[in-house]
Design a protein around this motif. Structure first.
Motif, PDB file in Angstrom:
ATOM      1  N   ARG A 119      44.389  44.601  49.309  1.00  0.00           N
ATOM      2  CA  ARG A 119      43.325  44.387  50.296  1.00  0.00           C
ATOM      3  C   ARG A 119      43.877  44.594  51.705  1.00  0.00           C
ATOM      4  N   ASP A 120      43.104  45.236  52.541  1.00  0.00           N
ATOM      5  CA  ASP A 120      43.463  45.498  53.924  1.00  0.00           C
ATOM      6  C   ASP A 120      43.449  44.202  54.728  1.00  0.00           C
ATOM      7  N   SER A 173      38.104  36.689  46.022  1.00  0.00           N
ATOM      8  CA  SER A 173      37.866  36.938  44.600  1.00  0.00           C
ATOM      9  C   SER A 173      39.133  37.423  43.905  1.00  0.00           C
ATOM     10  N   ALA A 174      39.334  36.957  42.687  1.00  0.00           N
ATOM     11  CA  ALA A 174      40.490  37.367  41.892  1.00  0.00           C
ATOM     12  C   ALA A 174      40.166  38.703  41.246  1.00  0.00           C
ATOM     13  N   GLY A 228      38.342  47.227  44.303  1.00  0.00           N
ATOM     14  CA  GLY A 228      37.646  48.239  43.515  1.00  0.00           C
ATOM     15  C   GLY A 228      37.272  47.790  42.116  1.00  0.00           C
ATOM     16  N   TYR A 229      37.806  46.658  41.669  1.00  0.00           N
ATOM     17  CA  TYR A 229      37.492  46.118  40.348  1.00  0.00           C
ATOM     18  C   TYR A 229      36.495  44.963  40.488  1.00  0.00           C
ATOM     19  N   GLN A 259      44.840  40.128  32.766  1.00  0.00           N
ATOM     20  CA  GLN A 259      44.811  41.591  32.630  1.00  0.00           C
ATOM     21  C   GLN A 259      45.109  42.276  33.960  1.00  0.00           C
ATOM     22  N   GLN A 260      44.581  41.717  35.048  1.00  0.00           N
ATOM     23  CA  GLN A 260      44.758  42.367  36.344  1.00  0.00           C
ATOM     24  C   GLN A 260      46.055  41.970  37.059  1.00  0.00           C
TER      25      GLN A 260
END
Length: 186
Positions: free
Chosen positions: A49-50, A136-137, A141-142, A153-154
């Motif tokens: 994230r920027d 958010s976890a 883009g997901y 998983q992420q």
């Protein structure tokens, strides 16, 4: 196997400038100590994230947010509007305190904050004695993670996750601007 954390174990992670996942009203969040530039940068890197986008702080009560906001910059009417929605699933954009670091607010002269009604996060912030970062976890883009398995998983099988169930909301928190009451995100 994920690290299923108790509140005390989660506080140890936060105190050691580490990032955790935790359940919120609707999705899993990623959080860390908002005063630790190291932890915030680690969170941003994890999410891809920027830094300019800014982050939300989630708290047990309004007093925990005072070190980060410009309370004097809010009218009684603005505070009443905000307090009517809290504790709850509404994030408010408020004027930031001049000492609030760039790594939390990004490019903005405001800060996004929420007083949660989620019992696990409320207890975590209460016992930690301050708000935590709330985003958010998910990787950018997901879709946001709605289960601890999706967090694993992420972010990996051993990612630390505070034990608890999601609340009954279906969307991330609504975001409103205190300056005009406008809804930015439904």
């Amino acid at each position: 196997m994920s690290k299923k954390l108790s509140i005390n174990a989660a506080i140890d992670y936060l105190s050691n400038q580490q990032v955790i996942a935790y359940p919120t009203e609707s999705i899993f969040g990623l959080g860390c100590d908002p005063d630790s530039e190291k932890a915030v940068k680690q969170l941003l890197e994890l999410k891809k994230r920027d830094i300019n986008k800014g982050l939300i702080l989630i708290a047990d009560n309004y007093q925990q947010l005072l070190p980060y906001i410009d309370d004097d910059g809010l009218s009684t009417e603005q505070k009443n509007m905000m307090f009517e929605s809290w504790p709850g699933h509404v994030t408010w954009i408020l004027p930031k305190n001049s000492a609030t670091p760039y790594f939390i607010t990004g490019q903005f002269d405001t800060i996004a904050v929420r007083v949660t009604a989620h019992p696990v996060v409320k207890a975590l912030c209460h016992q930690y004695g301050k708000p935590i970062v709330s985003t958010s976890a998910n990787l950018s883009g997901y879709a946001p993670c709605q289960t601890s398995e999706q967090v694993q998983q992420q972010f990996g099988q051993s990612f630390p996750i505070l034990q608890g169930k999601l609340g009954n909301k279906t969307n991330p928190s609504q975001i409103r601007d205190s300056r005009n009451g406008q809804i930015i995100r439904y």
